[in-house]
Scaffold this active site. Sequence first.
Site, short mmCIF file in Angstrom:
data_model
loop_
_atom_site.label_atom_id
_atom_site.label_comp_id
_atom_site.label_asym_id
_atom_site.label_seq_id
_atom_site.Cartn_x
_atom_site.Cartn_y
_atom_site.Cartn_z
N GLN B 182 -5.17 -7.97 -1.77
CA GLN B 182 -5.96 -6.88 -1.19
C GLN B 182 -5.90 -6.87 0.33
OE1 GLN B 182 -7.70 -4.34 -2.57
NE2 GLN B 182 -7.37 -4.89 -4.72
N ALA B 203 3.10 -6.02 -3.88
CA ALA B 203 3.63 -4.79 -3.26
C ALA B 203 2.79 -3.57 -3.62
CB ALA B 203 5.08 -4.58 -3.71
N CYS B 328 -9.06 -3.16 -14.02
CA CYS B 328 -8.81 -3.80 -15.31
C CYS B 328 -10.12 -4.30 -15.91
CB CYS B 328 -7.78 -4.92 -15.19
SG CYS B 328 -8.04 -6.03 -13.83
#
Lengths: 383, 383
Positions: B182, B203, B328
């Site tokens: 992050q 990435a 998630c």
Amino acid sequence: MSTPIYLDYAAATPLDERVFAVMQPYLAEKFYNPSAAYTAAREVRRDLDTARHELAVCIGGKRDEVILTAGATESVNLAFRGLLEPGDHVVIGATEHDAVRGIAGEYDVTFAASDNKGTITPSAVLTAISDKTKLVSITAADSELGTIQPLVKIAAVIADVRRDRVKRGVKTPLYFHSDASQAAGVIDLHVARLGVDLLTLNAAKCYGPKQVGLLWVASHLSLKPLIPGGGQERGLRSGTENVAGAVGFARALQIAIRNRHTDSEQIRGLRDTLQKALTTALPELVVNGSQKKRLPGHLNVSVDGLDAERVVFRLDSQGVQVATGAACAANKGTRSNVLIAIGASDSMADGSLRFSLGRQTTAVDIEQASTLIVEAIRHEASL
Amino acid sequence: MSTPIYLDYAAATPLDERVFAVMQPYLAEKFYNPSAAYTAAREVRRDLDTARHELAVCIGGKRDEVILTAGATESVNLAFRGLLEPGDHVVIGATEHDAVRGIAGEYDVTFAASDNKGTITPSAVLTAISDKTKLVSITAADSELGTIQPLVKIAAVIADVRRDRVKRGVKTPLYFHSDASQAAGVIDLHVARLGVDLLTLNAAKCYGPKQVGLLWVASHLSLKPLIPGGGQERGLRSGTENVAGAVGFARALQIAIRNRHTDSEQIRGLRDTLQKALTTALPELVVNGSQKKRLPGHLNVSVDGLDAERVVFRLDSQGVQVATGAACAANKGTRSNVLIAIGASDSMADGSLRFSLGRQTTAVDIEQASTLIVEAIRHEASL
């Protein structure tokens, strides 16, 4: 120099333009994390589910049996790590790719012998299986010779072993995995007809994107996670999903399967032309592997005493791109385990070249390449 | 409906057009397997090496210390699996992402407590470390609150522990890993200045391609392979390399680092405007996490008793894309471990929203979104 003639499709296939076209939106405006809650992200999740469904349909499986991975090597690793405990016994073919040899080496491994044509016969598999064997992994077709293995017959032998174990009260389960990376678009990949419990496929070998693969796992199997984390891919390999890759893979596999017969026929015709040109001009040249059960694009030849690497470099300078064997093995400078497995002498193994043709190969390519290959082999072998 | 206002950059960043431009050739004519022997393939290998070098330069490491992976989750798994034996003791922060929590759960794990602002203090890490501890893993900044952790000070404490172990003859090594996914483009990622032994980057969180990540591993460390096979990535994770992904990642990280200060300043200004609008209009609203040490794009707020999911859906229907937390975790319907770690009550955790701004966020976006967010919270919380 004009466009090179590419005869190394077994190492990498170019990304099909139609595949790239369906991937493109996910590399642009559809960049959303498929686990996010808003509509646009849920649409991306739906597209991912659709791609997974399409991949499942291609192999006659169910959507939830398809685990998306970052390529065939990871798929193979997930199959082995997911099923096995340390010390478990596995049987693999003597001609397996490093992707299988690498992970198999972490267990108690027995190699099912190859015959001199690169075929792993059902009886060779049976000989290698013991009551301890938990997993058999045989490639659908090896990457060097392109020999197509008798998976259906091997599966029948494995089913016999299972029945016999039940009868004798042997509790060890026995699973059958196949790495079919090289065979997509050539053989019938229907998992029930093949008789496998797990199947590995690789997008990068069927004109799809690189580092995209799948492991099909029959729904009655329960695997341990390879990559725990956010819980993606049924918890077996976590990480934000590569939706572009999945969508591209599905399209690539659909195209490969739809055009299987016409593509195979065209490629086989060109390969046979190349083979005839080489064997006619060079009587010293031996064709390695089975000529009956062979991937249509593969031609592996040996000339005793030839320095095959020099041929590769000479042809490269003349605009023809060929290989001495599997790219990752060739890169390490090790002798081909496949040629050793079929009983080739060191000088025949070191004198081996692999030509692999694909969808874009043309008759003109083959005509030009034949002449240059014959000339290069003659020059380097001093024939 | 016009283009939605995207305020979920922490879940996914759009692929930068400049990044896509450098990837494009490897999705087309430069499709070669980098392990092949001919010139065109060796050029692709060289481009891969260059990308690896550029990534190393971005973090002050050496080229051979950069292991390319299929994303941050895999990088974290490689760090843990590569260093640890079953039963080893690890310390992780209480606010870690599932990518770290998942793999840490396979070992003997102690959580370093968070303070009520989401900070993992060096003393909390020290308290969690015992003589058995082999690995400490603390994120550079968590994905929900965006709280930036004092990695340099934690590294100093870990160095003290190491010296003390040597003095007392304790042989257990102690390694320090950080998942900085992050924080790319925000904090200084120079590995020596951070004092880490291993660093994970992603990435997909810095405007690069999805399922592309790296693990930087200090050259004095020796890891066990995560994915054995063809021997790519120093044998630690085999599989034909994703050159397009590597080249894109290098470009993305270069851009992120070059524009670090200007981007951060711009994004912080907009975030502060949003925060001010929300706190002014909604006195009931609490800003979660540290406001001093925070990623510039993050704003995490709670309203006691609010059904945050309903706010997400309401805003979505009005063209504003926001999240309740890590995608998630949100997708699994579990309560945020980060908000629990900072001591939030269940009703404050369930009433939390995460806004994350990025490079394309505009002042107009924030003006429009502020009004809609205030209205949505008022409506759903019946304020």
